[in-house]
Design an enzyme around this catalytic site. Structure first.
Site, short mmCIF file in Angstrom:
data_model
loop_
_atom_site.label_atom_id
_atom_site.label_comp_id
_atom_site.label_asym_id
_atom_site.label_seq_id
_atom_site.Cartn_x
_atom_site.Cartn_y
_atom_site.Cartn_z
CD GLU A 110 -2.83 1.21 2.40
OE1 GLU A 110 -2.94 0.22 3.15
OE2 GLU A 110 -3.44 2.28 2.62
CD GLN A 163 17.66 32.59 -15.49
OE1 GLN A 163 17.74 33.60 -14.81
NE2 GLN A 163 18.69 32.05 -16.10
#
Ligand SMILES: Cc1cc2nc3c(=O)[nH]c(=O)nc-3n(C[C@H](O)[C@H](O)[C@H](O)COP(=O)(O)OP(=O)(O)OC[C@H]3O[C@@H](n4cnc5c(N)ncnc54)[C@H](O)[C@@H]3O)c2cc1C
Length: 389
Positions: free
Chosen positions: A242, A279
């Site tokens: 899980e 950027q």
């Protein structure tokens, strides 16, 4: 990196499964999110197509495929951008059926695994109680043996598929206090004394999360799953797969967030140019991509170890710990890249952000995972597998 783990067969499976999801799932996601559940018909459709748990034995109607088909499966499910939908299928196929397949008798497998893989009988796994979540060994729901049956009293909470499922795999107390006195029991929904109600929640909207009450529910002794008083150890063992699955879900969510952000950055223009030219955003994407790619490599490596039969309890805890935190960070940062649109329901990021938040809570909170890692590292505690498959 993918070539290290996936073959052409895996790629072909990905193509087919993706086409199925695009056709039969994507068009309905908005409705299911609004309904706060998925219809039973989608379980049937998964069953008909053989997509209900691809690794289960062919003998019971499974595909008997290797672990990396399950990896492909989960990655594609997450691309639908609805953890609620993914959980509706997963709580049945990945949790309830895993217990049936792992500990079930032949008769139980014939009944629940066969019908479950066809999508005809839907299950849920009920461990958590109002006063026992992280501390599983504190659970109180009591099953008292009386001749050929048990009488069950108590309650469960936060159970995925808790209302719509046909049966409940419940962790119940059959013995003394603590980890040693817990058993797993199959409780059919239509037994007298079983009631359930739905809970409202922050995310996972397409998933039915329920509270379940057992009021003097009589179940035959044949409904015991595995051995009496071994339930805690079964639960801990299943936590490995899980937690690995939750780690994979987390990196897949983070990858989806980046993919969606990149698409948006290419077409959104601000100050006369696409935002993909700024950027600061380019570097943010680069940083996140580096973190997601390295986490994915860790998760894939653990799947390989798991596939080879290693009991990777500590590593699975580590993977879930770092990837779920990463997913929260990446979905948040990518939501911000969408500006105001990121906050709008018409765009994908709002849902992705809120769905991600459950990662650090369900199946063992981050604090509990740190406890496990610390105990195994600092106190050199060892855990042995309870079941050999
Ligand atoms: C949407 C949803 C679906 C779920 N589905 C299922 C399901 O299908 N089946 C099921 O059985 N359960 C399910 N759960 C329950 C889930 O597994 C539990 O919520 C989780 O294990 C945490 O338990 P708790 O909520 O009782 O928190 P608690 O155990 O009360 O924890 C409260 C806080 O204390 C911290 N804490 C606890 N112990 C320690 C410790 N030793 N050291 C430091 N900090 C600690 C926790 O990290 C947390 O921050 C679901 C939960 C949600 C929200």
């Amino acid at each position: 990196m993918n070539k290290l783990f996936f073959t052409e067969e895996h790629d072909l499976f990905r193509e087919n499964f993706r086409a199925f999801l695009e056709k039969e799932v994507r068009p309905h996601i908005e409705q299911w999110e609004a309904d706060r559940e998925v219809p039973r018909s989608i379980y049937k459709r998964f069953g008909e197509m053989g997509f209900m748990g691809v690794t289960y034995p062919e003998k019971y109607g499974g595909m008997g495929l290797d672990t990396f088909f399950a990896v492909v499966y989960t990655e594609e499910m997450i691309r639908m951008n609805s953890s609620g939908f993914n959980t509706s299928i997963g709580a049945h196929a990945g949790l309830a059926l895993a217990h049936i397949n792992g500990e079930g008798s032949e008769a139980q497998k014939e009944k629940y695994l066969t019908a479950g893989l066809k999508g005809e009988l839907i299950g849920c796994l009920a461990i958590t109680e109002p006063e026992a979540g992280s501390d599983v060994a504190a659970l109180k729901t009591k099953a008292v043996k009386n001749g050929d049956h048990y009488v069950i009293n108590g309650s469960k909470t936060f159970i995925s598929n808790g209302v719509l499922s046909d049966y409940i795999i419940a962790a119940v107390r059959t013995g003394d206090k603590g980890a040693q006195g817990i058993s797993m029991m199959i409780i059919e929904r239509d037994r007298q004394g079983v009631s359930a109600s739905k809970l409202k929640k922050l995310g996972w909207h397409a998933s039915d999360t329920g509270e379940i009450a057992f009021d003097n529910v009589k179940v035959p002794v044949e409904n015991l799953l595995g051995e009496e008083n071994q339930g805690f150890f079964y639960i801990m063992q299943h936590f490995v797969s899980e937690r690995l699955a939750m780690a994979l879900i987390a990196v897949s969510q983070a990858q989806l967030a980046i993919d969606l952000a990149l698409e948006y950055m290419a077409q959104r223009e601000v100050f006369g140019r696409p935002i993909s030219k700024f950027q600061v955003l380019r570097h943010r994407i680069a940083q996140m991509l580096a973190e997601v790619t390295s986490s994915k490599a860790f998760v894939y490596t653990l799947y390989k170890q798991y596939h080879e039969g290693e009991y990777i309890i500590k590593e699975a805890a580590m993977a879930k710990l770092i990837t779920t935190q990463l997913s929260d960070k990446v979905t948040y940062e990518c939501m911000r890249i969408f500006g105001g649109y990121g906050y709008m329901e018409e765009y994908p990021m709002a849902r992705l952000l809120r769905d991600s938040q459950l990662g650090t809570i369900g199946g063992g909170t981050s604090e509990v995972l740190c406890e496990i890692i610390a105990k195994m590292t600092i106190d050199t505690k060892q855990y042995k597998a309870a079941i050999k498959h």
